[in-house]
Each structure stands twice: as structure tokens, then as C-alpha cells.
Write a protein that holds these residues in place. Structure first.
Motif, PDB file in Angstrom:
ATOM      1  N   ARG A  82      33.595 -71.623 -10.342  1.00 26.20           N
ATOM      2  CA  ARG A  82      33.885 -71.307  -8.943  1.00 26.20           C
ATOM      3  C   ARG A  82      32.771 -71.865  -8.075  1.00 26.20           C
ATOM      4  O   ARG A  82      31.608 -71.889  -8.486  1.00 26.20           O
ATOM      5  CB  ARG A  82      33.954 -69.788  -8.731  1.00 26.20           C
ATOM      6  N   CYS A 108      33.284 -62.634  -2.612  1.00 27.51           N
ATOM      7  CA  CYS A 108      34.729 -62.464  -2.780  1.00 27.51           C
ATOM      8  C   CYS A 108      35.281 -61.552  -1.680  1.00 27.51           C
ATOM      9  O   CYS A 108      36.268 -61.873  -1.021  1.00 27.51           O
ATOM     10  CB  CYS A 108      35.040 -61.859  -4.147  1.00 27.51           C
ATOM     11  N   VAL A 132      34.624 -66.699  -0.745  1.00 33.77           N
ATOM     12  CA  VAL A 132      35.235 -67.314  -1.925  1.00 33.77           C
ATOM     13  C   VAL A 132      36.641 -66.717  -2.052  1.00 33.77           C
ATOM     14  O   VAL A 132      36.808 -65.495  -1.988  1.00 33.77           O
ATOM     15  CB  VAL A 132      34.413 -67.037  -3.201  1.00 33.77           C
ATOM     16  N   CYS A 187      39.947 -64.209  -5.623  1.00 36.08           N
ATOM     17  CA  CYS A 187      39.099 -63.486  -6.576  1.00 36.08           C
ATOM     18  C   CYS A 187      39.841 -62.339  -7.261  1.00 36.08           C
ATOM     19  O   CYS A 187      39.291 -61.716  -8.172  1.00 36.08           O
ATOM     20  CB  CYS A 187      37.881 -62.903  -5.870  1.00 36.08           C
ATOM     21  N   TRP A 231      30.549 -70.893  -6.045  1.00 39.15           N
ATOM     22  CA  TRP A 231      29.842 -69.754  -5.448  1.00 39.15           C
ATOM     23  C   TRP A 231      28.803 -70.257  -4.452  1.00 39.15           C
ATOM     24  O   TRP A 231      27.980 -71.099  -4.810  1.00 39.15           O
ATOM     25  CB  TRP A 231      29.129 -68.935  -6.536  1.00 39.15           C
TER      26      TRP A 231
END
Lengths: 249, 181
Positions: free
Chosen positions: A84, A42, A47, A50, A86
Motif C-alpha cells: 500500500r 485509513c 489511504v 482499507c 502508506w
């Protein structure tokens, strides 16, 4: 000048105020940076969307004993969201986890789980960690896409710090470190002169497959290293790559 | 508790805005002073890591980052020292205030850490420097966000915001490097 005499008392009050609203550095602690934890992905931007975790990947603190990626606390629920995308780091059966520490709390244990399986526990006996911390953990034959939950249990409080690390685990224990996961975007602002990440040709007395004990001394590519933890060496665990196992002399 | 805390902050800034003896008196509060003092201490500590990394990092991306960081720190610390001097405040926190007892040392880089980094070689050096900088810049960012949320002086609040953004960008770059196998 009247103000100056009032400052010491007000300094304490203002510090207490800052602590109360949770923005003082005392709220910061640590997280796993390699392989990247969810909070690290994040904070690096790998990603998106977040929330506040991007500013404080080190602050995933909650009561001890949780199996949730956010520790079951009131903040950072995004870390529990398995929908998500990830990124999963490609690893072999033996993985070194590197922590970034922003506060050195006296530590009881560092624990690593996949599901309900305890992979490893490291007992620090209440010691304060150094500026860096890393652990070598065996994946116990588990393979494929897995989420490792790491818990850093503080010795002198009821709290722990949580980090989930998504992995794509190869089998057999001989998988060398592989290329970065394809879901991690490459750095966009870097010059094209990045150093090669491939291993140099091995030279020296270090050999994969050898069982080493603390105190054993080997050479690798012209440098000498002393073993820090008992382990059986694997490709990818060359001494300069694994400071948890080998101290440069 | 938060209401009481805000009342304290308002009281402080209210005090700071009282004109004294005909000279203009800037409106600053204790968060401003704490930020400037803590940030200067953090820069002094972190620059030891950055200076070593600038000389010895093998990854050119790391050298580029610490060169930029050190330039920004020189610029930021000049402003910070000037404002503390303007306000008649010491460059270091008053140890007798006790505000930092209990958490100051756990956030600090120590001589042993600098020695550990100095003894590391090659990829181990780079990895150690990246890890130490990530932790340290994380703390620098927290201090700066404390100021941008609770400071009173407009210029120093803006500095806090600016510093927080710069450290966040550097943490992002370092995290990408740290995540590589």
C-alpha cells in the motif's frame, strides 16, 4: 406493563449480545494520530479501500508480543500490506507520538520498535492513562523511510494494541518539523484561512540544545512551561509543540 | 452464543410489539434504549469539550467543526429524549442493572480532563481538544453503529445510522488536522 419488569435482566443479556458480536464500545481502545498511524491514514481517507478499520482505528487489539502491524490478529490484515502507498511523515531524529484513547486501560508499557530495534519503552506501572498520551522517542540514528511499530501493553489482560507509523526520518537530530508529506491530500472543504503552521519567532528562555530536567521552568513566547521529562531540546521541540515534554503553567 | 444472543433480541422485539390495553405499542428493544441512554450521556460529556473548543480554539477549522457538532447534538438529543419519554424509559441507564460496570468509566471523559483542556493554551489547546474529540467521537460512533446493527425501532435505527455517518465525517476532518506536523 409486563415488559417493564423484564427489562433489567434483558438489558444485561442484550449488552452481552452486543459485546459478543463486537460492536459495543468495549471493543474500542486507542491509536496514534500524529504522526499518523496506518489505521489513522485509513480512517482519515488518506489511504483508500482499507475495509472496516476506517470505522474503528482504535480496535487493533491482539495478543501481546507480535511484530506485525495488525498484531497478528484475525482482522485488519490490510495494515500489514507494505505494498500500500502508506504516506510517510517527514520527521527528525526526535519524534513525539500522540495517541488518541477511547478506553483507558491500566497500562504496563508502551513500546516503540523499528524492525527488531527497541527505540524506547515507557513503563506506566499499571497506571491508567489520562485522556491524552504522548511520548518523545529518539530514532537512534536510523534514517530514510522506516516503519515504527508501537505496542500499548495492557496491564491486566494478555492483550496489546498495535499501531504502525510510516516515517521519512531525517538525519543528525537537528531536522525541524517539515512540511506535510506530499502523499497526504490537503483538506478539500476547508476555508483558505488556515492558520500558518510555521513556528513563530522564538522569544523567552527556552533554547534548542539545552538539557532540561523535570521541574525546570522556561518561558517561550510569553508563556511559562515546566519540564515533564528529561531531554535535550531540539528545534521543533518548542514547549507549546510538545506537551509530552512541557506543561504550560 | 451469537444465535442465542439474536434469539434474545428477537424475544425483546417480539415483546415490544405486543399491543397492550388497546394503545399502539412501538416495537423497540433494549439496544434501542441502551443507545439512546448512552448517546445522551456521551453528548453531555462531549459537549463540555466542544463548548470550550468553540470559544477558545485558534484554528478556525476546529471552531467550525465544533459549532456544527453542537448543533447536531442539540437536534439529536431532542429526538433521543422524546423517544425515551414516549417509551416510558429513564434518560439515564439503571445503575442497578450492572450492565455498565467494568467498562463505563474507562470510556468517560472526567472533570480532570476538562480541567486539563481548560488550562491548555494556544496550539496545545487545539491539539488537546482535537485528541479528546477524536477519542470521544470514536466512542460515539461505536455506540451508534451498535444501534444501527442491533436496534429494532426503524426511526432510531435510522438515527443510529445517521449519527454514525456524522461522527465518522467529523473524525475524518479531525484526523487530517491531527496529522499535520
Amino acid at each position: 406493563m409486563r415488559r417493564r419488569f423484564t427489562l433489567p435482566a434483558l438489558t444485561v443479556a442484550a449488552t452481552a449480545a452486543a459485546l459478543t458480536v463486537g460492536v459495543a464500545p468495549a471493543s474500542a481502545h486507542g491509536y496514534i494520530s500524529n504522526p499518523p498511524s496506518r489505521q489513522a491514514n485509513c480512517a482519515s481517507g488518506a489511504v483508500a479501500n482499507c475495509g472496516d478499520i476506517v470505522y474503528e482505528p482504535q480496535s487493533v487489539e491482539a495478543a501481546k508480543g507480535s511484530k506485525q502491524c495488525n498484531g497478528g490478529g484475525s482482522r485488519f490484515a490490510v495494515l500489514n500490506d507494505n505494498s500500500r502507498n502508506w504516506p510517510a511523515a517527514s520527521v527528525g531524529q526526535n519524534v513525539t507520538f500522540n495517541w488518541v484513547l477511547t478506553a483507558r486501560h491500566s497500562t504496563s508499557t508502551w513500546e516503540y520498535f523499528i524492525g527488531n530495534t527497541l527505540l524506547a519503552s515507557f513503563n506506566d506501572g499499571g497506571a491508567q492513562p489520562g485522556a491524552t498520551k504522548s511520548h518523545a522517542v529518539n530514532m537512534k540514528g536510523l534514517s530514510g523511510r522506516q516503519t515504527v511499530l508501537a505496542r500499548w501493553n495492557v496491564a491486566d489482560t494478555a492483550m496489546a494494541f498495535y499501531a504502525c507509523v510510516d516515517l521519512n526520518i531525517g538525519g543528525g537530530g537537528t531536522t525541524p518539523p517539515t512540511t506535510p508529506p506530499p502523499t497526504t491530500p490537503p483538506p478539500t472543504t476547508q476555508p483558505p484561512t488556515t492558520p500558518p503552521t510555521t513556528q513563530p519567532p522564538a522569544s523567552g528562555t527556552w533554547r534548542a540544545g539545552t538539557a532540561y530536567q523535570p521541574g525546570n521552568v522556561v518561558t517561550y513566547n510569553g508563556r511559562s512551561y515546566t519540564c515533564r521529562q528529561a531531554h535535550t531540546a531540539l528545534a521543533g521541540w518548542e514547549p507549546p509543540n510538545v506537551p509530552a515534554l512541557w506543561a504550560a503553567n | 452464543m451469537i444465535t442465542a444472543a439474536l434469539a434474545v433480541l428477537l424475544l425483546v422485539s417480539g415483546c415490544g410489539s405486543q399491543p397492550e390495553a388497546g394503545t399502539p405499542s412501538p416495537a423497540f428493544n433494549d439496544t434501542d434504549v441502551m443507545f439512546l441512554q448512552m448517546a445522551l450521556a456521551q453528548i453531555a460529556e462531549g459537549d463540555q469539550v466542544a463548548a470550550l473548543a468553540e470559544q477558545r480554539a485558534t484554528d478556525p477549522r476546529l471552531r467550525t467543526l465544533v459549532t456544527e457538532l453542537r448543533t447536531q447534538w442539540r437536534d439529536e438529543s431532542a429526538t433521543m429524549r422524546r423517544r425515551l419519554l414516549d417509551w416510558g424509559q429513564p434518560a439515564e441507564p439503571d445503575p442497578s442493572a450492572g450492565a455498565h460496570a467494568g467498562h463505563g468509566d474507562v470510556h468517560s471523559l472526567r472533570p480532570a480532563d476538562i480541567a486539563e483542556l481548560g488550562a491548555a493554551q494556544g496550539r496545545t489547546f487545539d491539539r488537546t481538544a482535537v485528541t479528546m474529540l477524536l477519542g470521544h467521537l470514536g466512542n460515539c460512533g461505536e455506540t451508534a453503529r451498535m444501534e444501527s446493527a442491533g436496534g429494532a425501532d426503524p426511526e432510531i435505527r435510522a438515527l443510529g445510522s445517521n449519527v454514525a455517518g456524522r461522527r465518522q465525517a467529523q473524525v475524518q476532518t479531525l484526523l487530517k488536522m491531527a496529522a499535520e506536523p
